[in-house]
Design an enzyme around this catalytic site. Structure first.
Site, PDB file in Angstrom:
ATOM      1  N   CYS A   1       0.177  23.891  75.537  1.00  0.00           N
ATOM      2  CA  CYS A   1      -0.320  22.613  76.032  1.00  0.00           C
ATOM      3  C   CYS A   1      -1.843  22.694  76.120  1.00  0.00           C
ATOM      4  CB  CYS A   1       0.284  22.286  77.396  1.00  0.00           C
ATOM      5  SG  CYS A   1      -0.391  20.791  78.166  1.00  0.00           S
TER       6      CYS A   1
ATOM      7  N   CYS B   1      -2.713  22.762  80.093  1.00  0.00           N
ATOM      8  CA  CYS B   1      -2.213  23.687  81.117  1.00  0.00           C
ATOM      9  C   CYS B   1      -1.709  25.009  80.548  1.00  0.00           C
ATOM     10  CB  CYS B   1      -1.102  23.040  81.939  1.00  0.00           C
ATOM     11  SG  CYS B   1       0.425  22.743  81.020  1.00  0.00           S
TER      12      CYS B   1
ATOM     13  N   CYS C   1       2.400  19.056  77.181  1.00  0.00           N
ATOM     14  CA  CYS C   1       3.711  19.328  77.773  1.00  0.00           C
ATOM     15  C   CYS C   1       4.364  18.049  78.282  1.00  0.00           C
ATOM     16  CB  CYS C   1       3.578  20.346  78.913  1.00  0.00           C
ATOM     17  SG  CYS C   1       2.588  19.778  80.305  1.00  0.00           S
TER      18      CYS C   1
ATOM     19  N   HIS D   1       1.704  16.176  80.998  1.00  0.00           N
ATOM     20  CA  HIS D   1       0.422  15.907  80.368  1.00  0.00           C
ATOM     21  C   HIS D   1       0.553  15.016  79.128  1.00  0.00           C
ATOM     22  CE1 HIS D   1      -1.154  19.671  82.532  1.00  0.00           C
ATOM     23  NE2 HIS D   1      -1.608  18.591  83.139  1.00  0.00           N
TER      24      HIS D   1
ATOM     25  N   CYS E   1      32.763  22.425  69.070  1.00  0.00           N
ATOM     26  CA  CYS E   1      33.161  23.697  68.467  1.00  0.00           C
ATOM     27  C   CYS E   1      33.487  24.750  69.517  1.00  0.00           C
ATOM     28  CB  CYS E   1      32.077  24.206  67.520  1.00  0.00           C
ATOM     29  SG  CYS E   1      30.420  24.226  68.234  1.00  0.00           S
TER      30      CYS E   1
ATOM     31  N   HIS F   1      26.207  26.558  67.212  1.00  0.00           N
ATOM     32  CA  HIS F   1      27.571  26.408  66.708  1.00  0.00           C
ATOM     33  C   HIS F   1      28.401  27.607  67.158  1.00  0.00           C
ATOM     34  CE1 HIS F   1      30.892  25.299  64.247  1.00  0.00           C
ATOM     35  NE2 HIS F   1      30.687  26.181  63.296  1.00  0.00           N
TER      36      HIS F   1
END
Length: 823
Positions: free
Chosen positions: A192, A195, A212, A225, A329, A782
């Site tokens: 970010c 930050c 972020c 942010h 699944c 999966h």
């Protein structure tokens, strides 16, 4: 003829209904089997309940309900005559009959044609009236038939609601202006810009800013942010960086305040140097998302699915696959393993006819009925046949099971065992032994014992360096861990910092060890492969463990109190209430004691603050997890968000922390305050009293007792219900009933017939199945399973069932062992 049909239908007119809004029409699958209009006997849809039944089950519904009028749906599939023009899609001679029903994928090609047929059938004489028949049928019957034939199938109608979210194209997508500021996004090492956060990062599609997200209810963390940037710039669209694949990307519109689609996302990403098409290994595999780093790698997907090998498909009884609905699944693989266990086969398939005979009027929502249906579908072989052009329709053959029912056995008991917990007070050296019920052995992933530890250290250093320099990360290194190291980590003592010593009548430090008080028939071992990132999203540790085919845990059997050990007194810990009006230091104007940090943590998830404070209070300040469970159980109540109103059950009296109350014997009635706290969480008073008595009035242990003794509650409720029904009808079977559960069981000497149902035996096991996960998190990826059948390993990958060439036992997630016989 019209008058004759009208007169024929007159007695049945009150039972014929027109589907209303909200009615579910089951026109694609039988409630008791997986028969469909394509099956040999077709499908019968009741004109009153709109439930569907195969040929073998429609008579049962008629006898049980007296409903006589059904629509019979039949789809005839034929091979296209030789010499017919190619390239045509399967044609429907009566196209509007089944309208929304899709053609079976096995016949969805240019080589087949289908013809749909519908009839009105009157039982018990099976009188048939071809449809459509507008001229001869009464208007109400015609309207009802048309409504059923044109209605969406209940199963198909549920799929979009259950598995997909309707996402609209953003109004900004086609007119988005992107700045020519020279920003290029590297393949890894994102942070970010405000930050330094490395998780939950969003790329603004206007200027390329990486920022972020905010803290959402699903646990995705951030400081918001990206939203602040939109407020400053009005740049509306952002894409989540770690979820970009060749097919899709998660896009959010700050202006529209919802997830959106961007038809030009590939071009918009290319503007910042991201080639969406090249992210091959971040794409989908069998429809499942793999959100690893944006770079190709030889992944566990290939190894676990045995890609590249010529696997031989197998068919027949016990080799039936399960269609993946999109995110099902894990459930599918679990069901495959469970129905390979005789106890589950006997409980559901062995009791099939009895469960069906006493199923409720709507069997589509009954757990036991649907489990029996699934078990029969998997084990009968009726739905697992090799594709053959000469066999274009499903030949339904009735298979008689040679399994004898052993009563209403609870199949879960096969996994049930007792854990012996030994806690030693570090100050007095005295011990306490307790037992609890468990179903799962969780083994720590002992990363520190990896045989390639040096290689892992070098890789981690290179990865950190690559992140700092904004370069592509090095080729990942998989940790190789000995199974014995995981077992040793499981046996290690665990510190108990807030242990209450009944000898000292005060908090102390303790050391806890766990052993087996009994061994189950089937041992389930889960490897703790997942840890939490800074955004609280589970992330998987890439590791390989040399799982043994044979396992001897005899040395882990508990021994109980040993010679020379001194037991801690059986005294009740002091019940510390969140608020005590009897404390001289608190007057009526004082506020109750509430862990405000826990309340704020819940409030940040989006719940009302007052509701969060109540949740923390009523769960005795036992942490945000317990409080969250309280919120879920009470969020529909009208006073959910009202300020906390103190309970009025406390009367003036001695302090609960006084020595007299702190030394209450085990057989005394639990304190009313403790009962009130547990009942406020939604548990019945009768069970809270039992739980407190069984756990020495310890609130935390009582909660654990309640969750591990749910069968007792179900049994008592079922018993009460059966008593009321005894004079009217025979009860519906519940395969999880408690009846006959103690047959062939060996209970420890201190367990009576009403205690935990344990089937103890030797601690020697053989591996017979394992479930594997592919992907970086439990929230994506999966699952497949491998099961050993008839001495051969078989891979179950959704609907595909094949002989395994190289079962990847070292990469499994959950392992299933069966106990070896004494011989």
């Amino acid at each position: 003829m019209a008058a004759d049909l009208g007169e024929l239908l007159v007695p049945y007119m009150p039972t014929i209904r027109v589907p209303r809004t909200g009615d579910r029409v089951f026109k694609s699958e039988c409630a008791f089997s997986y028969d469909s209009p394509e099956s040999e006997g077709g499908l019968y849809v009741c004109m009153n309940t709109f439930l569907g039944f195969g040929r073998e089950h429609v008579e049962r519904h008629y006898r049980k309900t007296g409903q006589s009028v059904y629509i019979h749906l039949k789809r005839h599939i034929k091979e296209k005559p030789t010499g017919a023009a190619g390239g045509a899609i399967p044609r429907r001679r009566n196209g509007k009959v089944f309208l929304d029903l899709e053609l079976n994928c096995d016949f969805n090609g240019d080589e087949y044609v289908c013809e749909d047929e519908a009839k009105l059938v009157i039982f018990p004489d099976h009188f048939e009236i071809p449809l459509p028949n507008i001229e001869e049928l009464p208007a109400l019957v015609t309207i009802a038939c048309d409504a059923v034939l044109n209605a969406a199938s209940a199963y198909k109608k549920q799929e979009p609601d259950s598995w997909e979210e309707e996402i609209q194209v953003s109004k900004h997508a086609r007119s988005l202006r992107q700045q020519d500021n020279g920003v290029r996004i590297p393949p890894s090492g994102w942070k970010c810009q405000k930050c330094e956060m490395k998780e939950n990062l969003w790329l603004n599609l206007s200027d390329g800013a990486v920022l972020c997200g905010k803290w959402f209810f699903d646990g995705a963390g951030g400081n918001g942010h990206a939203l602040d940037h939109f407020k400053d710039t009005n740049f509306p669209l952002a894409v989540k960086l770690d979820n970009i694949t060749p097919d899709i990307a998660d896009i959010y519109s700050f202006d529209e305040e919802e997830a959106v689609l961007d038809p030009q996302i590939s071009e918009h990403l290319q503007h910042f140097g991201i080639d969406m098409i090249q992210m091959q290994w971040d794409g989908t595999e069998n429809g499942h998302h793999n959100t690893n780093n944006m770079r190709p790698r030889v992944s566990e997907w290939e190894v676990i699915q045995e890609s590249g090998m010529k696997l031989k498909a197998v068919y027949g009884s016990g080799f039936t696959g399960i269609k993946n609905l999109g995110n099902s699944c894990y459930l599918g693989t679990t069901m495959q393993v469970l129905f390979s266990i005789p106890e589950f086969q006997r409980a559901y398939v062995g009791n099939l006819q009895r469960i069906y005979d006493y199923s409720p009027l709507d069997p589509s929502t009954d757990f036991s009925t649907q489990m029996a249906k699934l078990g029969h579908g998997l084990l009968s072989g009726m739905y697992s046949k090799p594709p053959m052009k000469s066999e274009l329709i499903e030949q339904v053959t009735k298979e008689e099971y040679k399994r004898n029912s052993v009563g209403l056995e609870n199949p879960n008991d096969a996994f049930r065992y007792l854990v012996e917990e030994r806690v030693q007070c570090c100050q007095t050296q005295k011990v306490r032994y307790t037992q609890k019920v468990d179903y799962l052995m969780q083994l720590p992933a002992a990363i520190e014992a990896a045989s390639n530890r040096e290689e892992l250290i070098v890789y981690e250093a290179k990865r950190n360096e690559a992140e700092e320099n904004m370069r592509a990360p090095p080729e990942p290194v998989r940790a190789r861990i000995p199974f014995t190291a995981c077992l040793q980590a499981f046996m290690e003592p665990e510190n108990v910092p807030d242990f209450w010593s009944s000898e000292l009548q005060a908090k102390s430090t303790g050391v806890k060890t766990s052993r087996f008080a009994s061994f189950p028939e089937y041992l389930v071992v889960q490897i703790k492969k997942f840890t939490f990132g800074v955004d609280w999203v589970p992330k998987k540790v890439d590791l390989s463990i040399d799982i043994p085919d044979f396992l001897d845990l005899s040395r882990l059997r508990g021994t109980g109190l040993q010679a020379g050990e001194q037991e801690l007194p059986d005294l009740t810990p002091p019940i510390v209430l969140p608020e005590d009006t009897r404390d001289n230091s608190m007057n009526s104007s004082d506020s109750p004691e509430i862990d405000e940090s826990a309340a704020m943590q819940l409030a940040e998830m989006g719940f009302p603050l007052e509701a969060c404070r109540k949740a923390v209070y009523y769960t005795g300040n036992m942490g945000p997890e317990m409080a969250f469970n309280w919120i879920i159980a009470h969020m529909e109540e009208p006073d959910f968000a009202e300020p906390l109103a103190l309970p009025n059950f406390m009367e003036p009296g001695p302090s609960v922390a006084s020595p007299g109350l702190a030394a209450t014997p085990l057989d005394n009635q639990p304190p009313e305050e403790s009962i009130a706290i547990l009942t406020s969480m939604g548990f019945p008073p009768r069970h809270t009293v039992q739980a407190l008595k069984a756990t020495n009035n310890n609130l935390e242990r009582a909660l654990d007792w309640i969750f591990t003794h749910t069968e007792r509650e179900e049994e008592e409720e079922t018993s009460d219900a059966l008593s009321d029904m005894a004079d009217t009808t025979e009860p519906n079977d519940n395969a999880f009933s408690n009846a006959n559960t103690h047959s062939n069981s060996t209970l420890p000497p201190d367990q009576d017939a009403s205690g935990p149902r344990i089937k103890d035996g030797p601690g020697r096991y053989e591996l017979f199945a394992f479930i594997s996960h592919m992907g970086a998190s439990t929230m994506s990826g999966h699952y497949v399973c491998h099961i050993k059948k008839e001495g051969r390993w078989v891979i179950f990958n959704d609907h595909k069932v094949c002989l395994s060439e190289r079962p990847p036992k070292d990469l499994g997630y959950i392992y299933f062992y069966r106990r070896l016989s004494c011989s």
